[in-house]
Motif scaffolding. Sequence first.
Motif, PDB file in Angstrom:
ATOM      1  N   LEU A 424       0.822  -1.213   0.000  1.00 10.82           N
ATOM      2  CA  LEU A 424       0.000   0.000   0.000  1.00 10.82           C
ATOM      3  C   LEU A 424       0.856   1.263   0.000  1.00 10.82           C
ATOM      4  N   GLY A 425       2.149   1.123  -0.170  1.00 13.65           N
ATOM      5  CA  GLY A 425       3.010   2.290  -0.300  1.00 13.65           C
ATOM      6  C   GLY A 425       3.001   3.174   0.934  1.00 13.65           C
ATOM      7  N   GLU A 426       2.795   4.489   0.720  1.00 18.12           N
ATOM      8  CA  GLU A 426       2.848   5.470   1.800  1.00 18.12           C
ATOM      9  C   GLU A 426       1.493   5.655   2.498  1.00 18.12           C
ATOM     10  N   ALA A 427       0.493   4.890   2.084  1.00 21.73           N
ATOM     11  CA  ALA A 427      -0.866   5.070   2.633  1.00 21.73           C
ATOM     12  C   ALA A 427      -0.922   4.670   4.115  1.00 21.73           C
ATOM     13  N   ASN A 428      -1.910   5.216   4.813  1.00 24.00           N
ATOM     14  CA  ASN A 428      -2.224   4.833   6.195  1.00 24.00           C
ATOM     15  C   ASN A 428      -1.041   4.929   7.152  1.00 24.00           C
ATOM     16  N   PRO A 429      -0.322   6.051   7.199  1.00 18.54           N
ATOM     17  CA  PRO A 429       0.785   6.143   8.160  1.00 18.54           C
ATOM     18  C   PRO A 429       0.258   6.090   9.594  1.00 18.54           C
ATOM     19  N   ILE A 430       1.005   5.456  10.475  1.00 16.96           N
ATOM     20  CA  ILE A 430       0.600   5.389  11.886  1.00 16.96           C
ATOM     21  C   ILE A 430       1.367   6.404  12.710  1.00 16.96           C
ATOM     22  N   ALA A 431       2.263   7.143  12.084  1.00 13.92           N
ATOM     23  CA  ALA A 431       3.014   8.199  12.757  1.00 13.92           C
ATOM     24  C   ALA A 431       3.401   9.233  11.709  1.00 13.92           C
ATOM     25  N   ASN A 433       5.440  11.389   9.155  1.00 15.00           N
ATOM     26  CA  ASN A 433       6.602  11.193   8.301  1.00 15.00           C
ATOM     27  C   ASN A 433       7.570  12.373   8.348  1.00 15.00           C
ATOM     28  N   ASP A 434       7.286  13.353   9.228  1.00  8.42           N
ATOM     29  CA  ASP A 434       8.153  14.521   9.331  1.00  8.42           C
ATOM     30  C   ASP A 434       9.344  14.274  10.251  1.00  8.42           C
ATOM     31  N   THR A 435       9.277  13.191  11.039  1.00  9.44           N
ATOM     32  CA  THR A 435      10.368  12.875  11.954  1.00  9.44           C
ATOM     33  C   THR A 435      10.876  11.474  11.658  1.00  9.44           C
ATOM     34  N   GLU A 436      12.131  11.220  12.005  1.00 11.19           N
ATOM     35  CA  GLU A 436      12.701   9.902  11.761  1.00 11.19           C
ATOM     36  C   GLU A 436      12.010   8.856  12.630  1.00 11.19           C
ATOM     37  N   GLU A 437      11.627   9.226  13.871  1.00 15.88           N
ATOM     38  CA  GLU A 437      10.925   8.272  14.736  1.00 15.88           C
ATOM     39  C   GLU A 437       9.616   7.830  14.099  1.00 15.88           C
ATOM     40  N   GLY A 438       8.903   8.805  13.499  1.00 17.65           N
ATOM     41  CA  GLY A 438       7.644   8.454  12.851  1.00 17.65           C
ATOM     42  C   GLY A 438       7.865   7.617  11.606  1.00 17.65           C
ATOM     43  N   ARG A 439       8.888   7.946  10.834  1.00 18.43           N
ATOM     44  CA  ARG A 439       9.136   7.183   9.611  1.00 18.43           C
ATOM     45  C   ARG A 439       9.529   5.744   9.929  1.00 18.43           C
ATOM     46  N   ILE A 440      10.245   5.542  11.050  1.00 13.42           N
ATOM     47  CA  ILE A 440      10.610   4.170  11.446  1.00 13.42           C
ATOM     48  C   ILE A 440       9.358   3.338  11.683  1.00 13.42           C
ATOM     49  N   GLN A 441       8.351   3.928  12.352  1.00 12.80           N
ATOM     50  CA  GLN A 441       7.111   3.194  12.629  1.00 12.80           C
ATOM     51  C   GLN A 441       6.342   2.895  11.347  1.00 12.80           C
ATOM     52  N   ASN A 442       6.455   3.764  10.339  1.00 16.46           N
ATOM     53  CA  ASN A 442       5.688   3.578   9.109  1.00 16.46           C
ATOM     54  C   ASN A 442       6.299   2.520   8.185  1.00 16.46           C
ATOM     55  N   ARG A 443       7.536   2.128   8.419  1.00 20.54           N
ATOM     56  CA  ARG A 443       8.162   1.076   7.592  1.00 20.54           C
ATOM     57  C   ARG A 443       7.776  -0.265   8.200  1.00 20.54           C
ATOM     58  N   ARG A 444       6.668  -0.844   7.762  1.00 24.25           N
ATOM     59  CA  ARG A 444       6.068  -1.958   8.504  1.00 24.25           C
ATOM     60  C   ARG A 444       5.240  -2.844   7.594  1.00 24.25           C
ATOM     61  N   VAL A 445       4.864  -4.013   8.165  1.00 24.77           N
ATOM     62  CA  VAL A 445       3.871  -4.911   7.587  1.00 24.77           C
ATOM     63  C   VAL A 445       2.868  -5.259   8.686  1.00 24.77           C
ATOM     64  N   GLU A 446       1.595  -5.084   8.406  1.00 22.12           N
ATOM     65  CA  GLU A 446       0.527  -5.452   9.323  1.00 22.12           C
ATOM     66  C   GLU A 446      -0.240  -6.628   8.777  1.00 22.12           C
ATOM     67  N   SER A 447      -0.942  -7.327   9.663  1.00 19.58           N
ATOM     68  CA  SER A 447      -1.754  -8.471   9.198  1.00 19.58           C
ATOM     69  C   SER A 447      -3.157  -8.370   9.763  1.00 19.58           C
ATOM     70  N   SER A 448      -4.039  -9.014   9.063  1.00 23.61           N
ATOM     71  CA  SER A 448      -5.408  -9.123   9.590  1.00 23.61           C
ATOM     72  C   SER A 448      -5.931 -10.515   9.234  1.00 23.61           C
TER      73      SER A 448
END
Length: 450
Positions: A424-431, A433-448
């Motif tokens: 899904l690329g850059e969609a649905n960020p959970i933090a 993207n303006d900070t490195e801490e937030g970008r680290i959280q967005n580099r992820r895989v979720e499951s359902s």
Amino acid sequence: MNYSTLKKGLAVSFVALMGATTLANAQDSTATSSSAKVFGGRGQYRTWSIGVNAGVLSPFVAIGGSNDFNSQDVNLGYGISIKKQLGHAFGLELNGIRGKVSGSNKNAPGGVEFGYRDFETQIQYAVDLRGVVNVATVDFLRRENSVNFFVTAGYGLMASSSKTTAANGTVTDNKGTYIGSQYDRHDAKDYRKDVYIPVGAGVKFKVSDRVAFNLGYTMHFTDADGFDGATNVKTTTKDKFAYGYGGLEFSLGSKSKPDLNWVNPLALMYDELKDPSLRQEVEALKNRVSNVEKSIEDLKKDSDGDGVADQFDKCPGTPAGTAVDGSGCPLPVAPVAVAATASGFEPIQFEFNSSVLKTESYPILDQLSSGLRSNGGKVTLKGYASSEGTAAYNLKLSKDRANSVKTYLVNSGVSSSQVSAKGLGEANPIASNDTEEGRIQNRRVESSRN
């Protein structure tokens, strides 16, 4: 030169040939056998040779063409050669000859044509570098050839001077009148310089392991009109001359090596393939391959069927159907929800611009794998990326991250049909993207779970 002198010269050459042959055979009687291999390189052969030759020079060539004089004289020529054999069929040869070329117009009315009676040209030297190609042999079935046919062609430079006799008997000697430089018209030289193209053919006979007897014929095509001293006689004429010769060629180098000139590569390959030592090497290679294959099968052996090879199974004899970790030991029984979040399980994090799983993600993935294998069901994996880079690149990267998780689950025993992956690329960020801490959280895989 008259024919009596020519016959004497040929007789002397024949006696020299017989003497050299006898000497060479005596020397070669102690030569050791060769162990040359097809792909052993030139270092296993003798490749250098020197030669001497003598024969007749003529202003006419075998293919005909226009000449300034209509009758030829036969004159003695002689030369030397140095050759480097580069392969079974090709070599480079440096040649040098000297001698006299002459002719006349005695077949013309009154013995005169275009104002000339005859000419005589002395060749101070004619030196050329030519390629020599062995084109055929009459004994190709032999292990070593003894008769080779060859053709030659190259490029050379010669120095010569000419004398001509005019219709009234006046002799003009051009030696010392040649212009040495187009910029200095007073720089007179004894000899004129001309380039020429030598083209020839011949046959080579193997007399012994060291000596060959060559018969050849070479046509020399000069790039000028004036070699015979008669210029502007026939405007389209460029002078030429021929050299028919016989000579001896002596192979240089260690007597324990064969001469590359005479090696038959096809016969050599046949002998090498029949070599018992080669067969033994092939059999030994087969045995080594069998041992390697057996070692591979031993590495793959899984006695308890838990998906972990015996070589790496730290808990052998695990009961069938038991969920195990990467070392073959049973996983602790725990509900999938231990690591679950609202999205299904704790997100799997990735490094910047990477789809490689971190080792700290393995326990979470092992728990998800155990639940899917034990309880069935399906799971959807959604990959994401932070906002660095282009949207198209991040979409691909997120897909690669989801597929990395899927590959891990499938390799651990989960059916591929139980897992779907999408990016899904850059969609649905959970933090942010303006900070490195937030970008680290967005580099992820979720499951359902489905």
